[in-house]
Design an enzyme around this catalytic site. Sequence first.
Site, PDB file in Angstrom:
ATOM      1  N   HIS A 128     -52.425-104.735  -3.821  1.00 54.92           N
ATOM      2  CA  HIS A 128     -53.611-103.943  -3.446  1.00 54.92           C
ATOM      3  C   HIS A 128     -54.910-104.685  -3.739  1.00 54.92           C
ATOM      4  CE1 HIS A 128     -51.135 -99.963  -3.934  1.00 54.92           C
ATOM      5  NE2 HIS A 128     -50.759-100.694  -2.906  1.00 54.92           N
ATOM      6  N   PHE A 381     -45.338-101.192  -7.543  1.00 58.37           N
ATOM      7  CA  PHE A 381     -45.954-102.444  -7.991  1.00 58.37           C
ATOM      8  C   PHE A 381     -47.335-102.722  -7.387  1.00 58.37           C
ATOM      9  CE2 PHE A 381     -41.253-103.313  -7.475  1.00 58.37           C
ATOM     10  CZ  PHE A 381     -40.942-102.804  -8.730  1.00 58.37           C
ATOM     11  N   CYS A 382     -48.114-101.697  -7.126  1.00 61.70           N
ATOM     12  CA  CYS A 382     -49.460-101.880  -6.550  1.00 61.70           C
ATOM     13  C   CYS A 382     -49.407-102.728  -5.279  1.00 61.70           C
ATOM     14  CB  CYS A 382     -50.434-102.502  -7.556  1.00 61.70           C
ATOM     15  SG  CYS A 382     -50.712-101.467  -8.984  1.00 61.70           S
ATOM     16  N   ALA A 383     -48.295-102.615  -4.578  1.00 57.69           N
ATOM     17  CA  ALA A 383     -48.172-103.262  -3.262  1.00 57.69           C
ATOM     18  C   ALA A 383     -47.383-102.273  -2.405  1.00 57.69           C
ATOM     19  CB  ALA A 383     -47.450-104.599  -3.392  1.00 57.69           C
TER      20      ALA A 383
END
Length: 432
Positions: A128, A381-383
Amino acid sequence: MTVTLVPPPAPHPTRTAPPPAAAGPLDVLGVPGQVNLDYAATAPCARAAADAVAELLPWYASVHRGAGALSRRCTLAYERARQTVGDFFGARAGDHVLFTRNTTDALNLLARVLPAGTTVVTFGGEHHANLLPWPRGSVRLPVPREPAEAVRALNAALAELRRPGTGGSPGADRRPPVLVAVTGASNVTGERWPVAELARVARRHGARIAVDAAQLAPHAPVDVATLDVDYLAVSGHKLYAPFGAGVLVGRADWLDAAPPYLAGGGATGHVGAATHDVRWATGPARHEAGTPNLLGAVALAAVCGALAGADRAALHDAEQALLARLRHGLAALPHVVELRTFGPDAARVGIVSFVVAGRDSADVAADLAGNHDIGVRDGLFCAHPLARRLLAEAAARSGRRDLPPTALRASVGLGSTAEHVDRLLAALAAAA
Ligand SMILES: Cc1ncc(COP(=O)(O)O)c(C=O)c1O
């Protein structure tokens, strides 16, 4: 070189207590018995960082703001840290080396200094931090199936952007700027991206390129000059320097032309009495308003210095051996499915994401922590776009309908051992 886990110092260390005889600068601190397999989130503290901070702490004082001996020493330490970090990442003569809070901060800073009309091109596989800061009108390319596809897709996208009538005629000097922003290694899969090839494509089309090296830099040498990239963003806390500093290295011109990232003390050349009578500083100071994170910068520089003096090839080989052990072990567990973007043999750093079929990932992570003293990460995982896609692909590839909607991630680095990996594998074997 051997890298061992050393216990943390006593709660109230005295300056006279010598470090353990075998302690090397790249040994990492940790708690015996606790297996930390979550380096990709935040790596443990290297001895070099802890020692550098301990040495400076008695001198701790203001940076760039005091005439006293303590302050002058701190200012010197801060600027030396900038030099060391810049050298470590191959900063060129015309580059700035800016200390930030972390990679997210570094990429947001870069986003804020883009000239008006800049188009940013990314891939959907980014963290992100490298998806969200970019302005409206940015182009997000689909996640490629292999590294060569990324190169081809970027080439096609930049050719389209540079087509006459869509952003300036080829060869024109005043074409709107284009910035390619790409990761060096995925935080979800550990897969390495073909940064040098992408940089060549960017150059060919007169675009600039920024590399999010948050996950690559802890595992492999990264040099802006060798890669021929324009900007590099890194987090100290993923690079064994857990004191909250990051770095943005790169071309000075956009940085010097833009308004400061933060307005305030330290970023000014002159401030008059009238409200808007201000002349901003150039150079790193322009974007580093406020009192800087001295200890973070010094810790990061200490790790960079230690890594610069280390046998990186040997470290790489040791990590790859652990990674292979982990992946082979996971592949042997029938209820575990690995996530991947590229083919199974693509180059990777020491990160693996996977799911345990039929088990909620948060439950498995809690079980690993509570019953086995093993720390891993779970979630997306912030993705999120990439992780969701890879979870769907893992379900299709494995033919299983009982995969959970989030994943687990294990990651290794300095201080990780075969025993750590084996403990995880044994715990997962029991987690079916
Ligand atoms: C590839 C990548 N980029 C950027 C970031 C953001 O790093 P930070 O949280 O240190 O800003 C991360 C963190 O996990 C990452 O893995």
